[in-house]
Motif scaffolding. Structure first.
Motif, PDB file in Angstrom:
ATOM      1  N   LEU A 377       0.836  -1.192   0.000  1.00 51.90           N
ATOM      2  CA  LEU A 377       0.000   0.000   0.000  1.00 51.90           C
ATOM      3  C   LEU A 377       0.877   1.250   0.000  1.00 51.90           C
ATOM      4  CD1 LEU A 377      -2.543  -1.072   2.781  1.00 51.90           C
ATOM      5  CD2 LEU A 377      -2.972  -1.096   0.315  1.00 51.90           C
ATOM      6  N   THR A 378       0.318   2.357  -0.471  1.00 46.08           N
ATOM      7  CA  THR A 378       1.003   3.631  -0.330  1.00 46.08           C
ATOM      8  C   THR A 378       0.742   4.183   1.067  1.00 46.08           C
ATOM      9  OG1 THR A 378      -0.889   4.939  -1.080  1.00 46.08           O
ATOM     10  CG2 THR A 378       0.609   4.079  -2.783  1.00 46.08           C
ATOM     11  N   GLU A 379       1.457   5.220   1.441  1.00 48.81           N
ATOM     12  CA  GLU A 379       1.227   5.837   2.754  1.00 48.81           C
ATOM     13  C   GLU A 379      -0.214   6.320   2.878  1.00 48.81           C
ATOM     14  OE1 GLU A 379       2.849   6.296   5.582  1.00 48.81           O
ATOM     15  OE2 GLU A 379       4.594   5.127   4.934  1.00 48.81           O
ATOM     16  N   LEU A 380      -0.736   6.900   1.814  1.00 50.20           N
ATOM     17  CA  LEU A 380      -2.103   7.392   1.838  1.00 50.20           C
ATOM     18  C   LEU A 380      -3.089   6.242   2.026  1.00 50.20           C
ATOM     19  CD1 LEU A 380      -4.119   9.723   1.457  1.00 50.20           C
ATOM     20  CD2 LEU A 380      -3.984   9.318  -1.012  1.00 50.20           C
ATOM     21  N   GLN A 381      -2.914   5.167   1.285  1.00 58.74           N
ATOM     22  CA  GLN A 381      -3.809   4.008   1.412  1.00 58.74           C
ATOM     23  C   GLN A 381      -3.655   3.346   2.771  1.00 58.74           C
ATOM     24  OE1 GLN A 381      -2.410   1.793  -1.944  1.00 58.74           O
ATOM     25  NE2 GLN A 381      -3.233   3.267  -3.438  1.00 58.74           N
ATOM     26  N   ARG A 382      -2.436   3.284   3.259  1.00 56.39           N
ATOM     27  CA  ARG A 382      -2.177   2.653   4.552  1.00 56.39           C
ATOM     28  C   ARG A 382      -2.852   3.411   5.687  1.00 56.39           C
ATOM     29  NH1 ARG A 382       3.055   2.819   4.157  1.00 56.39           N
ATOM     30  NH2 ARG A 382       3.052   0.998   2.767  1.00 56.39           N
ATOM     31  N   SER A 383      -2.998   4.722   5.517  1.00 54.89           N
ATOM     32  CA  SER A 383      -3.628   5.522   6.577  1.00 54.89           C
ATOM     33  C   SER A 383      -5.076   5.125   6.798  1.00 54.89           C
ATOM     34  CB  SER A 383      -3.545   7.010   6.225  1.00 54.89           C
ATOM     35  OG  SER A 383      -4.379   7.326   5.110  1.00 54.89           O
ATOM     36  N   ILE A 384      -5.717   4.508   5.809  1.00 53.17           N
ATOM     37  CA  ILE A 384      -7.116   4.098   5.949  1.00 53.17           C
ATOM     38  C   ILE A 384      -7.256   2.956   6.947  1.00 53.17           C
ATOM     39  CG2 ILE A 384      -9.094   3.102   4.722  1.00 53.17           C
ATOM     40  CD1 ILE A 384      -8.094   4.489   2.184  1.00 53.17           C
ATOM     41  N   VAL A 385      -6.299   2.040   6.939  1.00 53.64           N
ATOM     42  CA  VAL A 385      -6.378   0.848   7.787  1.00 53.64           C
ATOM     43  C   VAL A 385      -5.383   0.882   8.936  1.00 53.64           C
ATOM     44  CG1 VAL A 385      -7.370  -0.708   6.070  1.00 53.64           C
ATOM     45  CG2 VAL A 385      -4.906  -0.308   6.090  1.00 53.64           C
ATOM     46  N   ALA A 386      -4.759   2.018   9.160  1.00 51.74           N
ATOM     47  CA  ALA A 386      -3.768   2.129  10.232  1.00 51.74           C
ATOM     48  C   ALA A 386      -4.406   1.858  11.592  1.00 51.74           C
ATOM     49  CB  ALA A 386      -3.127   3.515  10.212  1.00 51.74           C
ATOM     50  N   ALA A 387      -3.572   1.536  12.554  1.00 49.13           N
ATOM     51  CA  ALA A 387      -4.069   1.232  13.899  1.00 49.13           C
ATOM     52  C   ALA A 387      -4.535   2.481  14.628  1.00 49.13           C
ATOM     53  CB  ALA A 387      -2.973   0.542  14.705  1.00 49.13           C
ATOM     54  N   SER A 388      -4.099   3.645  14.184  1.00 51.88           N
ATOM     55  CA  SER A 388      -4.471   4.895  14.834  1.00 51.88           C
ATOM     56  C   SER A 388      -4.557   5.983  13.775  1.00 51.88           C
ATOM     57  CB  SER A 388      -3.434   5.272  15.898  1.00 51.88           C
ATOM     58  OG  SER A 388      -2.148   5.445  15.303  1.00 51.88           O
ATOM     59  N   LYS A 389      -4.889   7.197  14.213  1.00 54.06           N
ATOM     60  CA  LYS A 389      -5.014   8.325  13.297  1.00 54.06           C
ATOM     61  C   LYS A 389      -4.555   9.589  14.015  1.00 54.06           C
ATOM     62  CE  LYS A 389      -9.977   8.458  14.387  1.00 54.06           C
ATOM     63  NZ  LYS A 389     -10.062   7.135  15.045  1.00 54.06           N
ATOM     64  N   PRO A 390      -4.250  10.645  13.289  1.00 49.44           N
ATOM     65  CA  PRO A 390      -3.849  11.888  13.947  1.00 49.44           C
ATOM     66  C   PRO A 390      -4.979  12.456  14.793  1.00 49.44           C
ATOM     67  CG  PRO A 390      -3.361  11.940  11.589  1.00 49.44           C
ATOM     68  CD  PRO A 390      -4.235  10.752  11.824  1.00 49.44           C
ATOM     69  N   ALA A 391      -4.615  13.169  15.842  1.00 52.36           N
ATOM     70  CA  ALA A 391      -5.635  13.831  16.649  1.00 52.36           C
ATOM     71  C   ALA A 391      -6.294  14.961  15.868  1.00 52.36           C
ATOM     72  CB  ALA A 391      -5.025  14.362  17.937  1.00 52.36           C
ATOM     73  N   GLU A 392      -5.524  15.571  14.959  1.00 52.09           N
ATOM     74  CA  GLU A 392      -6.040  16.663  14.146  1.00 52.09           C
ATOM     75  C   GLU A 392      -5.562  16.501  12.712  1.00 52.09           C
ATOM     76  OE1 GLU A 392      -6.183  20.708  16.627  1.00 52.09           O
ATOM     77  OE2 GLU A 392      -4.196  19.769  16.664  1.00 52.09           O
ATOM     78  N   GLU A 393      -6.394  16.946  11.798  1.00 50.27           N
ATOM     79  CA  GLU A 393      -6.010  16.960  10.389  1.00 50.27           C
ATOM     80  C   GLU A 393      -6.403  18.302   9.789  1.00 50.27           C
ATOM     81  OE1 GLU A 393      -6.313  12.496   8.650  1.00 50.27           O
ATOM     82  OE2 GLU A 393      -8.218  13.358   9.331  1.00 50.27           O
ATOM     83  N   LEU A 394      -5.590  18.780   8.867  1.00 54.37           N
ATOM     84  CA  LEU A 394      -5.883  20.010   8.145  1.00 54.37           C
ATOM     85  C   LEU A 394      -5.455  19.811   6.701  1.00 54.37           C
ATOM     86  CD1 LEU A 394      -6.768  23.034   8.136  1.00 54.37           C
ATOM     87  CD2 LEU A 394      -4.357  23.593   8.591  1.00 54.37           C
ATOM     88  N   PHE A 395      -6.399  19.978   5.791  1.00 55.90           N
ATOM     89  CA  PHE A 395      -6.108  19.790   4.374  1.00 55.90           C
ATOM     90  C   PHE A 395      -6.508  21.034   3.586  1.00 55.90           C
ATOM     91  CE2 PHE A 395      -6.884  15.447   5.957  1.00 55.90           C
ATOM     92  CZ  PHE A 395      -5.695  14.833   5.564  1.00 55.90           C
TER      93      PHE A 395
END
Length: 524
Positions: A377-395
């Motif tokens: 997977l790419t980093e972007l795709q891996r972020s979908i199934v990761a064990a955790s996520k950022p507390a905040e996101e800004l796009f």
């Protein structure tokens, strides 16, 4: 004499983003879809380019649309619940029926709320404006189609072909970077676009019926979807893909043909907007804004942003709050230690979810068995199934439409993060956020569910006046006795003189209905 008020026709679908031809250049990949009927609707009306759902799943989103209220403010935010909202919450068709409109709904009432019987004149697959006894009576009719629902992506080849006889077939698709370019995802995307095409054909049949009946010139037509597409990172995610929607409004002679509204709007704006367009007052408790007035001219919203929320999805407990202005999306995840794609029984059986988990397992095997860096997977795709996520996101969604680059931590965007974070806090403080309350505590305030008090009947000079002491209750009446197999309830709005025996009952959303109260013979 014909009623001068316009009719309202809602046509809605499930689980799509603005993948319509008319959104080409506005939404990535929109040009892959074949949608001549909706393209023509947009050409004859106004297209909203930045429209967002209140939640990335159907029930909470639709509750916002039909009440005009933010789901966490009224308790409808958890997917699959039956809320007891504040006493002033009503369903939009009730306002229309009270104003003399005929109201219909083609069966779909997945609003997270009980629907009182007197809200609709006709509810079910048979519902259609053609059922009106008086052809001059204005109507509010909602058609809800399931053609594009995520479940349809995963049918057998034979069944899929049977359900899409009028679709324009897609030979090749551009799989976006957040999804792996595998056969499973190519097939899902191909089918998604073909379902959109089939849905467009269905829309065309309804619009042709409106033309056949000579009603198009005096009917406000609204097309919308409830939330984003039914694949990982779309439906159930507090993301652009989960929340960005098509929204088109046509009103011949009032709304300028081919016009565009490109400021952020919320689907919960639909309720006050429909009332305003029809010359009816929008109640003050609504959280949405009026987008178009009775003259059809666009109005500016009070806020320059739209707030959305993600809460429990089935057994998957997670909480996110997100805010979107013209350029940026800021998201706050209250449980960053939880996977963005935690187990959820229903979607985990769908092919695209299973494919993401399969590829993720391959990467784990790379690391555990061979000590190799993950490369499936790419980093972007891996972020979908990761064990955790950022507390905040800004796009920066305008520059980064696939939300690939989280700008949190970059000093040059600190002021944007602070501005949107403060605006999010201010909105939640203003309208309320019951999602911060443990759900069991919230349910304890609703249960055991009370019943409405029986209506009180008074007569004077042959007129019957009916009231219900329960705060927030509405009253309905019928000539059908309790022994009838089905009963047609009418909404009580003012004193009247019954021509035959009637029964009355009280309802409040979240309460049990009252017992029947017959009108005694002596009062008629």
């Amino acid at each position: 004499m014909p009623n001068s008020r316009p009719n309202v026709l809602w046509i809605s679908t499930h689980d799509i983003n603005p993948h319509l031809g008319c959104y080409t250049g506005v939404w990535p990949g929109a040009g892959q879809a074949t949608t001549p009927n909706l393209d023509a609707l947009a050409a004859d009306g106004i297209r909203f380019d930045r429209a967002f759902a209140a939640a990335p799943v159907c029930g909470p989103s639709r509750s916002a649309i039909v009440t005009g209220c933010f789901p966490p403010a009224i308790g409808t935010m958890h997917m699959r619940t039956r809320a007891t909202p504040p006493a002033d919450v009503r369903l939009l068709p009730q306002y229309f029926r009270a104003a003399g409109y005929w109201t219909g709904n083609s069966a779909f009432t997945d609003f997270q709320l009980d629907v009182p019987d007197p809200v609709y004149d006709a509810l079910g697959d048979h519902a259609h404006w053609r059922l009106r006894e008086d052809p001059d009576q204005p109507f509010f009719m909602a058609f809800h189609g399931l053609i594009t629902h995520e479940s349809q992506l995963y049918l057998t080849d034979e069944e899929f072909a049977r359900r899409t006889p009028d679709a324009t077939r897609v030979e090749q698709v551009d799989v976006p970077p957040y999804h792996p370019d595998t056969e499973v995802f190519r097939t899902a995307w191909k089918r998604y676009l073909e379902l959109v095409s089939q849905m467009d054909h269905w829309v065309g049949t309804i619009l042709r019926q409106l033309d056949e009946d000579g009603l198009a010139d005096n009917t406000i037509v609204v097309f919308w979807s409830d939330h984003g597409l039914g694949m990982p990172r779309g439906k159930r995610w507090a993301s652009e893909l989960g929340l960005r929607e098509p929204l088109i409004v046509r009103w011949p002679g009032r709304v300028a043909r081919g016009s565009v509204y490109d400021d952020p709007v919320a689907l919960l704006d639909l309720a006050p907007t429909m009332l305003s367009m029809c010359g009816l007052d929008a109640p003050g408790h609504l959280h949405g804004d009026v987008l178009l007035g009775p003259d059809g001219v666009p109005r500016k919203r009070r806020d320059d942003y739209v707030v959305s929320a993600r809460d429990r999805m089935g057994e998957q407990e997670d909480t996110s709050r997100t805010i979107r202005d013209r350029r940026f999306r800021y998201t706050r995840h209250l449980h960053p230690d939880r996977s963005p794609m935690g187990h959820c029984e229903y979607p985990d059986h769908l092919a695209t979810w299973a494919e993401m988990r399969r590829l993720h397992a391959q990467e784990a095997h790379q690391q555990l068995a061979f000590g190799q860096p993950p490369s499936v997977l790419t980093e972007l795709q891996r972020s979908i199934v990761a064990a955790s996520k950022p507390a905040e996101e800004l796009f920066d969604v305008e520059a980064d439409p696939h939300e690939e680059h989280n700008l949190i931590g970059r000093p040059e965007y600190d002021d944007v993060r602070e501005r949107l974070s403060d605006a999010l806090d201010a909105w939640l403080a203003k309208v309320g956020d019951l999602g911060q309350l443990p759900e069991r505590e919230l349910l304890a305030t609703w249960h055991p569910r009370p019943h409405c008090t029986e209506p009180v009947i008074e007569t004077a000079d042959g007129l019957v006046t009916i009231t219900c002491p329960t705060d927030g209750a509405i009253v309905g009446w019928t000539t059908d006795p309790p022994s009838a197999d089905s009963r047609r309830w009418r909404l009580y709005t003012k004193p009247f003189t019954p021509a035959e025996p009637i029964w009355v009952k009280g309802w409040r959303i979240g309460f049990g209905a009252s017992a029947d109260v017959p009108i005694p013979t002596s009062t008629r």
